[in-house]
Design a protein around this motif. Sequence first.
Motif, PDB file in Angstrom:
ATOM      1  N   VAL A 114     -17.464  14.823   2.496  1.00  0.00           N
ATOM      2  CA  VAL A 114     -16.581  14.417   3.596  1.00  0.00           C
ATOM      3  C   VAL A 114     -15.177  14.942   3.325  1.00  0.00           C
ATOM      4  N   LYS A 115     -14.569  15.575   4.322  1.00  0.00           N
ATOM      5  CA  LYS A 115     -13.286  16.257   4.102  1.00  0.00           C
ATOM      6  C   LYS A 115     -12.149  15.298   3.765  1.00  0.00           C
ATOM      7  N   GLU A 116     -12.218  14.062   4.231  1.00  0.00           N
ATOM      8  CA  GLU A 116     -11.136  13.097   3.946  1.00  0.00           C
ATOM      9  C   GLU A 116     -11.160  12.605   2.499  1.00  0.00           C
ATOM     10  N   VAL A 117     -12.278  12.780   1.807  1.00  0.00           N
ATOM     11  CA  VAL A 117     -12.429  12.274   0.436  1.00  0.00           C
ATOM     12  C   VAL A 117     -11.742  13.213  -0.540  1.00  0.00           C
ATOM     13  N   SER A 118     -10.994  12.620  -1.481  1.00  0.00           N
ATOM     14  CA  SER A 118     -10.294  13.390  -2.500  1.00  0.00           C
ATOM     15  C   SER A 118     -10.831  13.025  -3.882  1.00  0.00           C
ATOM     16  N   THR A 119     -10.978  14.049  -4.730  1.00  0.00           N
ATOM     17  CA  THR A 119     -11.430  13.819  -6.118  1.00  0.00           C
ATOM     18  C   THR A 119     -10.309  14.058  -7.122  1.00  0.00           C
ATOM     19  N   SER A 120      -9.069  14.175  -6.633  1.00  0.00           N
ATOM     20  CA  SER A 120      -7.949  14.424  -7.544  1.00  0.00           C
ATOM     21  C   SER A 120      -7.594  13.195  -8.368  1.00  0.00           C
ATOM     22  N   HIS A 121      -7.907  12.013  -7.884  1.00  0.00           N
ATOM     23  CA  HIS A 121      -7.601  10.785  -8.617  1.00  0.00           C
ATOM     24  C   HIS A 121      -8.789  10.316  -9.448  1.00  0.00           C
ATOM     25  N   TYR A 138       0.808  -1.210   0.000  1.00  0.00           N
ATOM     26  CA  TYR A 138       0.000   0.000   0.000  1.00  0.00           C
ATOM     27  C   TYR A 138       0.845   1.264   0.000  1.00  0.00           C
ATOM     28  N   ASN A 139       2.120   1.139   0.330  1.00  0.00           N
ATOM     29  CA  ASN A 139       2.987   2.319   0.347  1.00  0.00           C
ATOM     30  C   ASN A 139       3.526   2.696  -1.022  1.00  0.00           C
ATOM     31  N   GLU A 140       3.313   1.834  -2.014  1.00  0.00           N
ATOM     32  CA  GLU A 140       3.772   2.158  -3.358  1.00  0.00           C
ATOM     33  C   GLU A 140       2.941   3.276  -3.969  1.00  0.00           C
ATOM     34  N   THR A 141       1.716   3.463  -3.500  1.00  0.00           N
ATOM     35  CA  THR A 141       0.876   4.577  -3.924  1.00  0.00           C
ATOM     36  C   THR A 141       0.529   5.403  -2.697  1.00  0.00           C
ATOM     37  N   LYS A 142       0.282   6.686  -2.900  1.00  0.00           N
ATOM     38  CA  LYS A 142      -0.010   7.602  -1.795  1.00  0.00           C
ATOM     39  C   LYS A 142      -1.513   7.822  -1.629  1.00  0.00           C
ATOM     40  N   TYR A 143      -2.294   6.947  -2.203  1.00  0.00           N
ATOM     41  CA  TYR A 143      -3.744   7.070  -2.074  1.00  0.00           C
ATOM     42  C   TYR A 143      -4.364   5.674  -2.042  1.00  0.00           C
ATOM     43  N   ARG A 144      -5.608   5.612  -1.532  1.00  0.00           N
ATOM     44  CA  ARG A 144      -6.349   4.350  -1.477  1.00  0.00           C
ATOM     45  C   ARG A 144      -7.813   4.607  -1.778  1.00  0.00           C
ATOM     46  N   ALA A 168     -20.666   2.814  -2.621  1.00  0.00           N
ATOM     47  CA  ALA A 168     -20.086   4.150  -2.741  1.00  0.00           C
ATOM     48  C   ALA A 168     -18.569   4.010  -2.846  1.00  0.00           C
ATOM     49  N   ARG A 169     -18.006   4.516  -3.933  1.00  0.00           N
ATOM     50  CA  ARG A 169     -16.560   4.390  -4.188  1.00  0.00           C
ATOM     51  C   ARG A 169     -15.933   5.782  -4.228  1.00  0.00           C
ATOM     52  N   CYS A 170     -14.816   5.935  -3.481  1.00  0.00           N
ATOM     53  CA  CYS A 170     -14.104   7.207  -3.446  1.00  0.00           C
ATOM     54  C   CYS A 170     -12.650   6.964  -3.068  1.00  0.00           C
ATOM     55  N   PHE A 171     -11.838   8.005  -3.224  1.00  0.00           N
ATOM     56  CA  PHE A 171     -10.408   7.910  -2.913  1.00  0.00           C
ATOM     57  C   PHE A 171     -10.065   8.843  -1.763  1.00  0.00           C
ATOM     58  N   ILE A 172      -8.991   8.452  -1.025  1.00  0.00           N
ATOM     59  CA  ILE A 172      -8.388   9.332  -0.029  1.00  0.00           C
ATOM     60  C   ILE A 172      -6.914   9.491  -0.375  1.00  0.00           C
ATOM     61  N   ASP A 173      -6.317  10.593   0.080  1.00  0.00           N
ATOM     62  CA  ASP A 173      -4.936  10.911  -0.293  1.00  0.00           C
ATOM     63  C   ASP A 173      -3.903  10.310   0.656  1.00  0.00           C
ATOM     64  N   LYS A 174      -4.288   9.327   1.449  1.00  0.00           N
ATOM     65  CA  LYS A 174      -3.365   8.655   2.353  1.00  0.00           C
ATOM     66  C   LYS A 174      -3.527   7.148   2.193  1.00  0.00           C
ATOM     67  N   SER A 175      -2.431   6.423   2.431  1.00  0.00           N
ATOM     68  CA  SER A 175      -2.464   4.975   2.225  1.00  0.00           C
ATOM     69  C   SER A 175      -2.324   4.169   3.511  1.00  0.00           C
ATOM     70  N   ASP A 176      -2.056   4.831   4.633  1.00  0.00           N
ATOM     71  CA  ASP A 176      -1.881   4.069   5.871  1.00  0.00           C
ATOM     72  C   ASP A 176      -3.235   3.588   6.384  1.00  0.00           C
ATOM     73  N   GLU A 177      -3.190   2.517   7.189  1.00  0.00           N
ATOM     74  CA  GLU A 177      -4.416   1.866   7.638  1.00  0.00           C
ATOM     75  C   GLU A 177      -5.218   2.758   8.587  1.00  0.00           C
ATOM     76  N   ASN A 178      -4.552   3.538   9.409  1.00  0.00           N
ATOM     77  CA  ASN A 178      -5.256   4.398  10.353  1.00  0.00           C
ATOM     78  C   ASN A 178      -6.090   5.447   9.626  1.00  0.00           C
TER      79      ASN A 178
END
Length: 338
Positions: free
Chosen positions: A237-244, A203-209, A263-273
């Motif tokens: 929701v503030k954690e959701v990113s539409t850049s990807h 999951y660290n190979e990409t900076k989003y999930r 519901a499918r969306c992306f976030i700009d972080k890849s860590d589990e927390n």
Amino acid sequence: MLLQFLLQAQQVQDSTNITDAANQHIDLFKNAYDNLVEKLITWFKLLVATLPNFVLAILVLVVFYFLAKGAKSLINKTLVKWVDHKNILDLASQIVFTVIVLLGGFFALGVLNLDKTVTSLLAGAGVIGLALSFAFQDLATNFVSGVFITIQKPLRVGDLVETNDYKGIVKRIGLRAIDIEDFDGRYIIIPSKEVFQNALINYNETKYRRINLAVGVSYGDNMKEVRKLLYDTVKSVKEVSTSHADVRIDFDGFGDSSINFVARCFIDKSDENSYKIAETEIATAIKEAFDANDIMIPFPIRTLDFGIRGGEKLDEVLTLNEKNNNGKDEKQEGKNQN
């Protein structure tokens, strides 16, 4: 007189036998001494004859030893530019060092005219190597896999990975095994062969999930309104990113008691927390939006069919059964009167 003479003769005979036995022992020790001296002289002559070759063989070993040390140092300085794993550097340099020293030993034996010994050693090493390859096949496979993992670097210490049905943080990368710690605090050791030969998600190979959240609504709600509300809610929701990619609301089938969406969306972080926090925030926002717009997330519903063909109401089935029972009672009374 005769008896005394016989005794004297016997004594003389015994003395003679003792003397002969002593002489035999002396001769035996003398022969052994002569043989030992002769053998030592032969060895000494051989040593003197081979002394130049022996000195040359020692010089060959010394030269190859220093060559091995120089090659080991050169390998360390060269490979450190491409390989940052200490175990690989030590392994490569030690292999080069050992090979050069062995070559020096074979050359030294050749100088001493022990070519047959070299052949025997090589044959014995081949047989031993073949036997060890069968005995430690799994260990060798894990070892080679660990070398390739270290060179290719599909994962690093601290990465969040998922492999062999385990998910966690990489704690150590060895040549024999990979150590990870999962989110339950378990320390898991996975053989390098299993990691190298099976699928690995880093999951660290990409900076989003991407988050895929399943949502079900009742059959009484309007699908178009539900889709629009889900889209607007998730996107807010503030954690959701539409850049990807933009938020997507996909139909997922008609369930037993609900119409299902994802519901499918992306976030700009890849860590589990961060992933879990965003997932919780999205689920909370959806529940609050549904409550505010009177949209129901249904409980599981079971439909009971009555009657032989099903699809009949319970009161209709009870009325029909009562009529049938009354008719049977009237017929039975008529038979009894007759």
